[in-house]
Design an enzyme around this catalytic site. Sequence first.
Site, PDB file in Angstrom:
ATOM      1  N   GLY A   1       0.826  -1.202   0.000  1.00 35.30           N
ATOM      2  CA  GLY A   1       0.000   0.000   0.000  1.00 35.30           C
ATOM      3  C   GLY A   1       0.859   1.249   0.000  1.00 35.30           C
ATOM      4  N   ASN A   2       0.227   2.381   0.209  1.00 35.38           N
ATOM      5  CA  ASN A   2       0.986   3.628   0.302  1.00 35.38           C
ATOM      6  C   ASN A   2       0.359   4.517   1.365  1.00 35.38           C
ATOM      7  OD1 ASN A   2      -1.017   5.489  -1.032  1.00 35.38           O
ATOM      8  ND2 ASN A   2      -0.714   3.982  -2.664  1.00 35.38           N
ATOM      9  N   ARG A   3       0.989   5.669   1.611  1.00 31.93           N
ATOM     10  CA  ARG A   3       0.610   6.474   2.763  1.00 31.93           C
ATOM     11  C   ARG A   3      -0.461   7.515   2.454  1.00 31.93           C
ATOM     12  NH1 ARG A   3       6.169   8.682   4.613  1.00 31.93           N
ATOM     13  NH2 ARG A   3       4.878   9.821   6.099  1.00 31.93           N
ATOM     14  N   SER A   4      -1.090   7.431   1.304  1.00 26.41           N
ATOM     15  CA  SER A   4      -2.101   8.441   0.985  1.00 26.41           C
ATOM     16  C   SER A   4      -3.293   8.347   1.946  1.00 26.41           C
ATOM     17  CB  SER A   4      -2.597   8.235  -0.447  1.00 26.41           C
ATOM     18  OG  SER A   4      -3.650   9.121  -0.686  1.00 26.41           O
TER      19      SER A   4
END
Length: 420
Positions: A210-213
């Site tokens: 995933g990512n930190r958005s």
Amino acid sequence: MRIVLGVGGGIAAYKAALLLRLFSEDGHEVTVVPTEAALRFVGAPTWEALSGRSVQTDVWSNITDVPHVRIGQEADLVVVAPTTADLLAKATHGLAGDLLTNVLLTARCPVVLAPAMHTEMWEHAATRANVATLRQRGVTVIDPDSGRLTGADTGPGRLPEPEDIRAAAMAAVAGAPSRAHAQEGDLVGRSVLVSTGGTREPLDPVRYLGNRSSGKQGLAVAEAAAARGARVTLVAANLELPVAPGIDVVPVQTALELQAEMAARAADHDVVVMVAAVADFRPADYARAKIKKSHDPADPDAAPTIELVRNPDILAGLVSGRGDATTPLLVGFAAETGDATGSVLAHGRDKLARKGCDLLVVNEVGEGVTFGADDTTVHVLTRGSDETVDIGPASKRLVSDGIWDVVAGSLRPRRQRVLD
Ligand code: CTP
């Protein structure tokens, strides 16, 4: 959202503590500004403990922060509950003798007043005239409930329940024209498709890449468009924030799901804004059972190698899918850090050329910058123009309004119906 909760000096001030709780639980940042009289009913420690911020009633503390101007200017929403007859009169006439009345004069966001007072005061001609003037100016004045008042008497004048005040406040935010275009509603009749959040690419039933958005920026873009009158659909990748009523939400998880939803809907919209942080890669294989630490019996200490495959470039796909058509207007976002090979803006210009979209909103990211933060700075680049529009630093909502100013200027005029 940044909410200022003003509290007037009435017995119903205790209900504002519950309203504060509701706003905080919804993920908003709440600054409480009580009047001096409000503190006689509910003291500063209650507001400070519940909001996690210090409170002040006058304009003489923390002078270097210029609170009497800053708090109002930076707010996305001001709610005053309870609003006394005295506060209604002050708001109507622009008096500015304490911090709350200063906030009411400097705020350019939706303002929602929830009056509470005795029936005679509510029905008095002076109060009726004040309410009418405030409503004419675009302030939302909620009608009080009818019921038991402070003493044994009953009648209209009761502060509505906190849930109802919250609903009225959110409706005011969703329905309000943006501050820059107070009366224009310049997106009325337009339909807008926005993607937000960050995709998650599953590896096994318990893990994903995933990512930190946080999704805050895309949510702000969607809410700003709705406030200017657009019909808005938000394709939300793993968004955990509440969305203003009136916006259609399509939840997705992976890049492929996001692509499918965007591709199926894009042609029906006037503008598509790709704010979502899309994973460029996904695991080549999905393990149906959890990958165990000792996954290789021959070498129990070995770590697995995860093969990745490229995800489609959704925005580039929308550009090619549009072909020679001129709608939808396609807006990309570019999160850039800048590096040895080029500045944030240089990378942005390259990306605009590579993706072929109409506008690119470039924002600077990095450790502690932008992800999850409320304030941001962006630069809007337009295909075929050397001009850069810089917006911020400001709240994501205000920055979104600035972005819509640029986008609205790029939209082709709608075809007029010829009447004669
Ligand atoms: N985007 C997309 N599909 C992808 C990756 C990104 O549609 N697979 C969109 C994003 O929603 C955004 C824009 O493309 O509007 C730019 O995203 P960004 O991650 O900055 O760009 P990348 O294409 O991934 O480029 P790079 O990794 O080279 O920075």
